[in-house]
Each structure stands twice: as C-alpha cells, then as structure tokens.
Scaffold this motif. Structure first.
Motif, PDB file in Angstrom:
ATOM      1  N   LEU A  86       0.842  -1.192   0.000  1.00  0.00           N
ATOM      2  CA  LEU A  86       0.000   0.000   0.000  1.00  0.00           C
ATOM      3  C   LEU A  86       0.877   1.241   0.000  1.00  0.00           C
ATOM      4  O   LEU A  86       1.896   1.284   0.695  1.00  0.00           O
ATOM      5  CB  LEU A  86      -0.888   0.009   1.258  1.00  0.00           C
ATOM      6  N   VAL A 131       0.433   5.523   0.440  1.00  0.00           N
ATOM      7  CA  VAL A 131      -0.455   6.634   0.765  1.00  0.00           C
ATOM      8  C   VAL A 131       0.337   7.933   0.659  1.00  0.00           C
ATOM      9  O   VAL A 131       1.362   8.095   1.326  1.00  0.00           O
ATOM     10  CB  VAL A 131      -1.025   6.497   2.192  1.00  0.00           C
ATOM     11  N   GLN A 168      -6.823   7.713   3.327  1.00  0.00           N
ATOM     12  CA  GLN A 168      -6.860   6.378   2.741  1.00  0.00           C
ATOM     13  C   GLN A 168      -7.752   5.467   3.576  1.00  0.00           C
ATOM     14  O   GLN A 168      -7.495   5.250   4.762  1.00  0.00           O
ATOM     15  CB  GLN A 168      -5.451   5.789   2.677  1.00  0.00           C
ATOM     16  N   ILE A 181      -9.267   1.813   4.614  1.00  0.00           N
ATOM     17  CA  ILE A 181      -8.878   0.404   4.594  1.00  0.00           C
ATOM     18  C   ILE A 181     -10.075  -0.397   5.085  1.00  0.00           C
ATOM     19  O   ILE A 181     -10.427  -0.355   6.270  1.00  0.00           O
ATOM     20  CB  ILE A 181      -7.630   0.147   5.463  1.00  0.00           C
ATOM     21  N   LYS A 235      -6.883  -6.044   8.801  1.00  0.00           N
ATOM     22  CA  LYS A 235      -6.755  -4.580   8.805  1.00  0.00           C
ATOM     23  C   LYS A 235      -5.955  -4.092  10.017  1.00  0.00           C
ATOM     24  O   LYS A 235      -4.995  -3.344   9.885  1.00  0.00           O
ATOM     25  CB  LYS A 235      -8.143  -3.916   8.830  1.00  0.00           C
ATOM     26  N   MET A 281      -2.092  -2.295  10.461  1.00  0.00           N
ATOM     27  CA  MET A 281      -1.879  -0.992  11.072  1.00  0.00           C
ATOM     28  C   MET A 281      -1.010  -1.098  12.329  1.00  0.00           C
ATOM     29  O   MET A 281      -0.242  -0.184  12.639  1.00  0.00           O
ATOM     30  CB  MET A 281      -3.222  -0.347  11.415  1.00  0.00           C
ATOM     31  N   ILE A 292      -3.130   7.058  12.084  1.00  0.00           N
ATOM     32  CA  ILE A 292      -3.889   5.830  11.836  1.00  0.00           C
ATOM     33  C   ILE A 292      -5.078   5.813  12.785  1.00  0.00           C
ATOM     34  O   ILE A 292      -4.923   6.042  13.986  1.00  0.00           O
ATOM     35  CB  ILE A 292      -3.024   4.579  12.085  1.00  0.00           C
ATOM     36  N   SER A 338      -0.959  12.450   6.324  1.00  0.00           N
ATOM     37  CA  SER A 338      -1.507  11.250   5.706  1.00  0.00           C
ATOM     38  C   SER A 338      -2.391  10.561   6.733  1.00  0.00           C
ATOM     39  O   SER A 338      -1.971  10.329   7.866  1.00  0.00           O
ATOM     40  CB  SER A 338      -0.387  10.309   5.264  1.00  0.00           C
ATOM     41  N   LEU A 372      -4.778   7.225   7.621  1.00  0.00           N
ATOM     42  CA  LEU A 372      -5.193   5.860   7.297  1.00  0.00           C
ATOM     43  C   LEU A 372      -6.396   5.533   8.164  1.00  0.00           C
ATOM     44  O   LEU A 372      -6.296   5.476   9.392  1.00  0.00           O
ATOM     45  CB  LEU A 372      -4.059   4.869   7.537  1.00  0.00           C
ATOM     46  N   CYS A 419     -13.343   9.197   2.699  1.00  0.00           N
ATOM     47  CA  CYS A 419     -12.057   8.770   2.134  1.00  0.00           C
ATOM     48  C   CYS A 419     -11.834   9.192   0.683  1.00  0.00           C
ATOM     49  O   CYS A 419     -12.767   9.252  -0.117  1.00  0.00           O
ATOM     50  CB  CYS A 419     -11.905   7.263   2.261  1.00  0.00           C
TER      51      CYS A 419
END
Length: 496
Positions: A23, A25, A31, A33, A41, A45, A159, A188, A190, A203
């Motif tokens: 992946l 990003v 992004q 998921i 998932k 992470m 995240i 970024s 996630l 997203c």
C-alpha cells in the motif's frame, strides 16, 4: 509524509493475517482500509505503528526504508495510531494524559504544556479543558484528547482503527471535519473501518482486504455493492424488517427512577412483551446504559418497581434476574462478558453449570465443538477467547446463552462487527424472538435501531421519550431527538 508498505507478511500460528500486502499513501490523502472482521486490517496498522513486527516486508516513510520495532519508534518517525479504545488513563487530568510519552525531564514544564494543549485545541476547534478529568469525557472527546497528544508528539501520519465505533452522529461529523483539516495540512490519514457509509463520506481512496490479502481498491464515486463483494466475495443482503408477534408481558417497569451521580432518570414506565425488540437510542452518557443495567439487576433504582414474569424483582440481585430468565450481554466483551486466558471449552464448563466433583472435559469439548459449528465461530475449543476477532467474540457470547430465556439485554450488540457478522448476530437474535424471548438493546447506530426494533426509546440527558413506532421513525428525527431537538412536540403529543 508519504507512507508505503511493501509485501507485508504476518502469521499467527496457521493464520496468515497479512499475506503480501502492499500500500502507498501520499501526503494529504485520507486512505480508507476496508475489510471484514479478521481480514487483517488491524494487524497491518499495528505493524505500521510498531505494536507488531512483520515476518517480512518493508516500511518506507518519504521513500526511505525504516525499521519500526515499537510504538515509541513509530511516533519518533512521525506515525501515530488512534486505537478503537483510546489509550488514556481516566483517573488522571487531560493535561497529564497529554504529557504521556514525552521524552526529556522527569518533571515536564506544565505551563508550557497547557499553552500547547490550548493552542492545538483551538486550531482544531476542540472544547476541552486541560484541568478536567478523563473519566467525565465522552468517547468522542477522548478521541480528541488522543489526537492532540499524538500531534504534540510530532505525528505526521495518523492511523485510526474503527474510530466511529461507539460515538454519536454529531461526534462522527466532528471527527470527520478534524480529519479533513489535518489532511489539508499535509498529513496522511489511514482510516480503518468496516462501515461503508464512513468510507464513502470521508475517504479519498479505499483498499479492501479479505482473508489477509488485498482483494481490490477503489476511488470515488464508490460502488457500494462492488466494495461489499470485495470484502466478502459475495453480496450480503440485510433482509427485510421482521415484526414478530407480541405475547404476554415479560418485563414491566413501573415509575422507575435512577440516580447515577449527576445523571437522574425519572419516572420511566415501560412494558416489554414476549417476542418484542425494544431499542434504546441516545448519546453515550444519556442514561440508556443505566436503565438497561436496572433491567438486569446491575443498577438499583431509587424509586419504582421492576417486574419480570409477574415476579417483583425490585432491588433484587443480578442472580435473581438470571433465575427469572434474564441474560445480559455487555459491550465490553472481554472485560465483562468473557474471561481472558480461558479457552472456549472452559467457558462452556462455566456456562453449563456442570454438576459433580470433577469437570467432564470431554463433555465440555463436545459442547464447544457443537456450538462452534452452530454459530460459525472461527476457532477450536482450545482457542483462548482473546484470540478471537470481535465478530467471533460476539458469536461466542451468543453461543453461551441458555435456552428458553425470557429476556435478553444487549449493549451495542454489533459494535465493531462487519456487515455479515452483524446480519448473522441479528438473525440469531430474531430466532430467539420467534421462540418468545424479548430483546432490549442499546446502540449508537441509528440504522440498526430502526432496522431491528419494534419500538424505540430515545434518551437525552436523563430524559426518556415515550415508546416510538420504529416503522414510523426516520434517522433524521432520531438524530434530532438525540441532540435535544423536538422534545416539546414529542411530550405534547404524549400528553394527548
């Protein structure tokens, strides 16, 4: 900061949780998921955030390979993770939690920290007091505190693992607004979820995992049916509303009043009949959990009566309610519903109440095997319950329920579950209704409340609405009532 994961592999015994996942990003991108429970998932992470080490693969930040061996390594590199249950200490003040994880002096400069806290909160339009205690915050406010802490530690990659689980609609909108602001500043993001509506609303792009592998990706406008097919390999129909036949009264609340600290819930009367489903809707802390606890014998009312199967159980113990066929499934599955460190087989030994001096392990294992097959639990009798995914833990709780119950009380029955698991859980609960069991449940998912309830009670700061017909209620009206709007009209209509 650009983030790239290349060919990540991670196995737990025979389970290949991540099987060659890659992946990338870019900075400023949110992004998504997606994946079913157990798709890999969270494992992916946790590898990026340093909680788990991969068996093989590579992590790159701004196109430079980096080794991350711990969460401390991750945050020093600019990667922070907001977990489904925020990592904070409720007995402590917000400012003390804000200071956690900082390097340097044993005695930090609190005045400077307070200024930084207030500056960050103002920039993100958070209304938080550094001198307040965490245990008075809502789940959404605890998330805000953790976001401030991660930003202060230098996070440039954020995240979020199932962040909308357990928060209200207004809190969700506030969270999404914050994430858009952070992405616009070059971070970024996630965003891990199994909720299609969240991904669609937030997203920029989506990657889908199934059984540890990347099954596809997509960009807006999203085709929801295609995403579901990527997640499960098939369509997952929710099915029509099921309105069961109502029998005789199972539970009666007669002018029940509850006091819990500053929260007062006055004069609630309710009759729940056999085969009926009652949904409690409201922001967390509005009183619905306290009333549900009173129906289970876990919270004692200060006034009124609670009658179950024509027996007055007012101020009786939880055990007395259980003897009358009342079962309670808490939201905290591992903390309150299951016992960490014990296997599925050992749980059935406890639930079946086996007699005799010696435990019949062979019988317990046979029961476990039968229930695992019946409830489609992914595991074996010897599996520790903490090794199960959220969906399988919920199935396990259902499998532990005794037959011929008069009332099942559930707190967030599908919290953290994917669509297929949620549909399955409710199919089993509806089977119970067909057999005459009544169900009362609490949920922050308004679609779930409307889809599965026969009648709905709305809670707002201790106020409780009269029962509403679920077929005549919309999500917008529920959302307004939960936010404190429209109560005058509701109470006027009830007075008539």
């Amino acid at each position: 900061m650009h983030v790239e994961l290349r060919d990540i592999h991670k196995s737990f015994g025979s389970v290949h949780a991540n099987d060659g996942v890659s992946l990338r990003v870019e900075s400023g991108v949110i992004q998504g998921i997606l994946g079913e429970n157990g798709a890999g998932k969270s494992t992916l992470m946790k590898i990026l955030s340093g909680f788990i080490r991969p068996d093989s693969g590579e992590i790159l930040l701004d196109d430079r390979p980096i080794s991350i061996h711990s969460p401390a390594d991750a945050i020093r590199a600019g990667v922070g993770m907001l977990h489904q249950d925020p990592l904070d200490f409720p007995p402590m003040k917000l400012i003390d939690n804000f200071l956690l994880g900082r390097r340097g002096s044993f005695f930090p400069e609190r005045r400077a920290a307070v200024r930084e806290f207030n500056d960050l909160a103002e920039k993100l339009d958070f209304v938080l007091s550094p001198d307040a205690y965490v245990d008075v915050l809502t789940v959404g406010e605890r998330q805000q505190l953790e976001i401030l802490r991660l930003l202060s530690l230098g996070a440039r990659v954020l995240i979020l693992d199932e962040p909308t689980t357990g928060i209200s609609l207004p809190q969700r909108e506030k969270l999404f607004s914050t994430l858009r602001t952070l992405a616009s500043r070059g971070m970024s993001i996630l965003f891990v979820s199994h909720k299609l509506e969240d991904v669609e609303a937030l997203c920029s792009r989506v990657m889908v995992l199934r059984q540890g592998e990347v099954s596809g990706s997509a960009e807006p406008p999203f085709d929801m049916r295609a995403l579901v097919a990527m997640m499960f390999g098939k369509d997952v129909p929710i099915g029509p509303r099921l309105n069961g036949k109502r029998g005789s009264p199972t539970l009666r609340l007669k002018s029940v009043s509850i006091e819990d600290g500053r929260l007062v819930i006055p004069d609630v009367s309710l009759e729940v009949r056999e085969g009926e489903v009652i949904g409690f809707a409201g922001m967390e802390g509005s009183g619905q959990s306290q009333l549900l606890g009173a129906c289970a014998g876990l919270v004692r009312p200060v006034a009124g009566r609670i009658v179950c199967r024509d027996r007055d159980l007012t101020r009786q113990s939880y055990l007395a309610f259980r003897r009358q066929g009342v079962a309670y499934l808490p939201a905290a599955r591992l903390e309150q519903g299951l016992v960490s460190g014990m296997s599925m087989s050992e749980h059935f030994i406890l639930s079946e109440g086996m007699s005799g001096v010696f435990v019949n392990h062979a019988k317990a294992e046979k029961i476990a095997q039968d229930r695992i097959a019946e409830y489609n639990i992914k595991g074996v009798p010897a599996s520790p319950v903490e090794s199960l995914s959220g969906g399988n833990q919920q199935r396990m709780l259902l499998a532990l329920l005794r037959a011929n119950l008069s009332l099942i009380l559930l707190e967030h029955p599908t919290r953290g579950l994917d669509i297929e698991s949620a549909v399955y859980v409710w199919s089993r609960l509806k089977d119970r209704c067909t057999a005459g069991t009544a169900i009362v449940f609490v949920s922050t998912d308004l679609d779930e409340i409307i889809q599965y309830s026969d009648r709905i009670l709305v809670f707002y700061a201790g106020r409780v609405s009269p029962p509403l017909d679920a077929e005549k209620v919309t999500v917008d009206r529920l959302g307004a009532l939960i936010g404190g709007k429209g109560w005058e009209e509701l109470e006027t209509a009830d007075a008539r």
